[in-house]
Design an enzyme around this catalytic site. Structure first.
Site, short mmCIF file in Angstrom:
data_model
loop_
_atom_site.label_atom_id
_atom_site.label_comp_id
_atom_site.label_asym_id
_atom_site.label_seq_id
_atom_site.Cartn_x
_atom_site.Cartn_y
_atom_site.Cartn_z
N ARG A 94 23.96 42.49 34.32
CA ARG A 94 23.63 41.07 34.25
C ARG A 94 22.46 40.69 35.15
O ARG A 94 22.12 39.51 35.30
CB ARG A 94 24.86 40.24 34.63
N ASP A 118 30.23 43.56 32.05
CA ASP A 118 31.59 43.91 31.63
C ASP A 118 32.02 43.16 30.38
O ASP A 118 31.61 42.03 30.15
CB ASP A 118 32.56 43.56 32.77
#
Ligand code: EPU
Length: 436
Positions: A94, A118
């Site tokens: 991210r 995730d």
């Protein structure tokens, strides 16, 4: 991403000994991005050697950084931004989206890949992009990229986040430190890793004030310089090792664990029968009595962190009575409990809010509360790690279980835990890494 390795674990041994925490993944990755704001050299101590950091090092290298790592020191220098376009690293983690602010500040334009991370729910980035727009950036999105541009400098703004998102708070800070004028972020996240980022930026020359009620004020400065910084210890590692000590009925001294980062966790650990003592620059953990059930709700800092629920829930399978965990940060973060049930646990995941905290998932059909009945003996099984923190649940379950477990998908664990097999073996765990 390598997916050709497994862990073979034989459970049933108490883990005993001493362990030192690595630098925090969720600080190190953002600190690397922050160095893009200066053309001078930056130095980090206590830098973790984990998979997620490698992805960010790759990102910085593409943009023009020269990086040297010596043991746990890392030196990074970006004299010039060589390109504003990152054409690789799609959905790896991210972090790339956080490079938008530094690139806009140094070059006025940026193109970075769509984020990954995730598989724990949809994880939108609307607050990141809206905040950048409020600071004056133009944003375009397609299937593969976020593209941003600004004419002249970004301009300070008053930004209110609809939820105290860690990433969106960091996005605003990284974009506004060099902006023209003052920026306020209301309803910001205040996690220790964000404080570490602020400390580093201050050392670089930034002016950032912490107000009451989750307000952060950033006074833009024209230039930042190089700095040296010791990264804060990883509190997620600390919780993992504490749960390992208590769940295996062992005793572990976690060097580097900081009490003020773990207040909520320490309270809940004591409630269920775990115990701790703050000693020197660490915390010693052990089990004081047979474990008993508890009700937990995850929350933003200083609440019970969402990244702690996986090892904690696994430990609760050994507690007497009915426990519950209400996950209020992510809507789908209990997938790993299916594997625990295969090992003999009794866990039911439900859509209802099992608690009193305000919850964005109320009345939505999403499985965000878990009921755990215990104690249940666990037996070894074949497990596949779905995401990083779930990976620690799997390791912990395998170490409690009778018999042998085989854990695949371990690159997820390597993303966030440094040399985990070596360090657990040092504590007496029977765990080895094998290639497929
Ligand atoms: N959210 C939005 N819009 C946004 C941003 C976030 O709706 O623009 C929502 C998310 O979907 C989620 C909630 O806000 O429901 C919280 O997300 P946040 O932005 O706070 O999380 P993050 O920055 O993406 C970081 C950590 C996570 C940790 C969370 C919460 C990093 C790289 N990741 O994620 O860590 O769980 O904060 O503390 O710092 C991990 O280390 O395994 C991990 C998942």
């Amino acid at each position: 991403m390598e997916d050709n390795e497994k862990f073979i674990v034989r459970g049933g041994r108490p883990l005993v000994g001493e362990i030192k925490l690595a630098g925090a993944k969720n600080a190190a990755t953002k600190l690397l991005v922050a160095t893009l704001l200066t053309d001078e050299e930056c130095i980090f101590e206590n830098f973790p050697r984990i998979g997620d950091v490698e992805v960010v090092k790759e990102l910085c290298a593409i943009l023009g950084s020269e990086i040297r790592a010596i043991d746990s020191h890392l030196v990074i220098h970006t004299p010039e931004i060589k390109t504003t376009r990152v054409a690789s690293l799609h959905r790896r983690n991210r972090i790339p989206i956080l490079a938008l602010g530094p690139l806009l500040n140094r070059k006025g334009e940026a193109e970075v890949p769509i984020v990954g991370g995730d598989k724990i729910g949809p994880r939108p980035v609307d607050m990141h992009l809206e905040s950048l727009k409020e600071l004056g950036a133009k944003i375009e999105i397609n299937d593969n990229f976020y593209r941003a541009s600004v004419s002249g400098r970004l301009k300070g703004a008053d930004i209110t986040l609809k939820y105290p998102s860690v990433g969106a708070t960091e996005q605003v800070i990284l974009a506004s430190v060099l902006a023209d004028g003052k920026t306020t972020v209301s309803n910001s996240a205040v996690e220790p890793e964000i404080m570490d980022l602020i400390k580093f930026l201050q050392k670089m020359g930034a002016i950032i004030e912490l107000g009451t009620n989750r307000t952060i004020t950033i006074h833009g400065v024209p230039k930042l310089h190089g700095a040296r910084h010791k990264i804060l210890p990883d509190r997620n590692e600390a919780v993992s090792f504490a749960c390992l000590a208590v769940a295996t009925n062992g005793r572990i001294l976690v060097n580097g664990a900081e009490q003020d980062h773990l207040i909520t966790f320490l309270n809940d650990l004591r409630r269920i029968g775990g115990e701790y003592e703050v000693v020197g620059d660490g915390i010693l953990f052990w089990r004081a009595r047979p474990l008993t059930a508890v009700r937990i709700e995850t929350d933003t800092h200083p609440g019970f962190m969402t990244d702690w629920q996986q090892p904690f829930l696994t430990m609760l399978t050994q507690a007497n009575g009915e426990s519950s965990i209400h996950e209020t940060v992510y809507e789908d973060r209990f997938g790993y409990t299916r594997d625990l049930n295969l090992m003999g646990a009794d866990i039911k995941v439900v859509d209802a809010c099992l608690g009193n905290l305000p919850c964005r998932f109320k009345d939505k059909k999403c499985p965000h509360s878990a009921i755990v009945k215990g104690p249940t003996p666990l037996h070894g099984a074949k497990l596949k790690v779905p995401d990083l923190r779930a990976g620690m649940a799997h390791i912990l379950a395998a170490l409690i279980a009778e018999g042998e477990s085989e854990i695949s998908g371990v690159f997820e664990i390597d993303r966030g835990y440094e040399k985990i097999v070596e360090r657990l073996s040092f504590l007496g765990a029977d765990i080895k890494r094998v290639s497929n």
